[in-house]
Write an enzyme that holds these catalytic residues in place. Structure first.
Site, PDB file in Angstrom:
ATOM      1  N   HIS A  89       8.313   2.616  -9.197  1.00 25.09           N
ATOM      2  CA  HIS A  89       7.485   2.923  -8.018  1.00 25.09           C
ATOM      3  C   HIS A  89       7.972   2.652  -6.934  1.00 25.09           C
ATOM      4  CE1 HIS A  89       3.375   3.670  -5.944  1.00 25.09           C
ATOM      5  NE2 HIS A  89       3.889   2.810  -5.142  1.00 25.09           N
ATOM      6  N   GLU A  90       8.298   1.465  -6.490  1.00 25.53           N
ATOM      7  CA  GLU A  90       8.852   1.311  -5.450  1.00 25.53           C
ATOM      8  C   GLU A  90      10.174   1.823  -5.041  1.00 25.53           C
ATOM      9  OE1 GLU A  90       7.087  -0.373  -3.419  1.00 25.53           O
ATOM     10  OE2 GLU A  90       5.465  -1.183  -4.938  1.00 25.53           O
ATOM     11  N   HIS A 104       9.268   5.078  -3.399  1.00 25.07           N
ATOM     12  CA  HIS A 104       9.357   5.123  -1.968  1.00 25.07           C
ATOM     13  C   HIS A 104      10.690   5.274  -1.504  1.00 25.07           C
ATOM     14  CE1 HIS A 104       4.982   4.359  -1.816  1.00 25.07           C
ATOM     15  NE2 HIS A 104       5.143   3.341  -2.321  1.00 25.07           N
ATOM     16  N   HIS A 162      11.856   8.346   1.172  1.00 31.15           N
ATOM     17  CA  HIS A 162      12.552   7.948   2.615  1.00 31.15           C
ATOM     18  C   HIS A 162      13.905   8.983   2.534  1.00 31.15           C
ATOM     19  CE1 HIS A 162      13.894   4.707   5.514  1.00 31.15           C
ATOM     20  NE2 HIS A 162      13.592   5.809   5.947  1.00 31.15           N
TER      21      HIS A 162
HETATM   22 ZN   LIG Z   1       3.437   2.142  -3.313  1.00 31.77          ZN
END
Ligand SMILES: [Zn+2]
Length: 229
Positions: free
Chosen positions: A100-101, A104, A108
């Site tokens: 999940h991270e 991100h 980006h």
């Molecule tokens: Zn998150």
């Protein structure tokens, strides 16, 4: 405006209830799937590293941070931070959160519109939360004027907007996480459901935060409308 029974019953109680419910769901999903080892034996850090490398993000480091569920991606540092449990853990939960991270970081990289909007709102929201504390303090010690109440509503709207924008960003990061985990073969077919349960439960806490924020905003709007001073 800030302390009365109506506020307690209409805002505090439902916000607390939905917040607690979301936390319980998260802890039960996380508790369960952090005990389920992932078949590949990969740690969260390795899974994140793999997803980042595959996307050409070799220069984005994966680092360990203290705390529980303190995992996050920092766009200003272009670095991914995983809590010790998820960094070293090789469970379905650890790999799901790590992916999940990494999701991100992919947002980006691809300049996702909502991700960019959320990033642009960070300084504005920080300013609003300071201004909000000021108004809140004034409201506690003296009666707020009609104008000041609408100023408070405007400030709070910014914070609610931030929560609103956060929601699609979080859901999209989870969608990207699942896609990469399955595409790169990091989780098995029968591990997919567990990853989804952990990520859906994590997203629920953002839904709860948004509901609480909207209730509070509606309450402030109605209080400002009722105040004719
Ligand atoms: Zn998150």
């Amino acid at each position: 405006m800030f302390w009365d029974l109506k506020y307690f019953l209409l805002v505090m109680l439902p916000s607390l209830a939905i917040g607690l419910w979301a936390q319980m769901k998260l802890h039960s999903a996380f508790g369960k799937y952090s005990q389920v080892p992932i078949d590949s034996g990969m740690t969260g850090a390795e899974a994140a590293r793999h997803i980042l490398d595959q996307a050409g993000l070799r220069d984005v480091p994966v680092e360990e941070v203290p705390g529980q569920l303190s995992d996050h991606y920092d766009p200003t540092k272009r670095a991914l931070f995983l809590s010790s449990d998820n960094f070293h853990g090789n469970s379905v939960a650890a790999v799901g959160v790590a992916a999940h991270e990494a999701g991100h970081a992919l947002q980006h990289l691809h300049q996702d519109a909502m991700f960019n909007l959320r990033m642009a709102l960070v300084p504005v929201t920080q300013f609003a939360s300071y201004a909000w504390m000021g108004v809140f303090f004034i409201g506690m010690v003296m009666h707020l004027s009609h104008t000041l109440m609408w100023v408070a509503v405007a400030i709070f709207s910014v914070m609610t907007l931030f929560q609103l924008v956060t929601l699609p960003v979080e859901y999209d990061a989870s969608a990207r996480a699942k896609e990469q985990l399955f595409r790169l073969g990091l989780v098995r077919q029968d591990e997919r459901a567990g990853v989804s349960k952990v990520l859906d439960a994590a997203a629920l806490t953002y839904v709860a935060a948004l509901v609480g924020s909207v209730l509070q905003l509606l309450y402030y709007i109605s209080a400002a409308r009722d105040n004719r001073n």
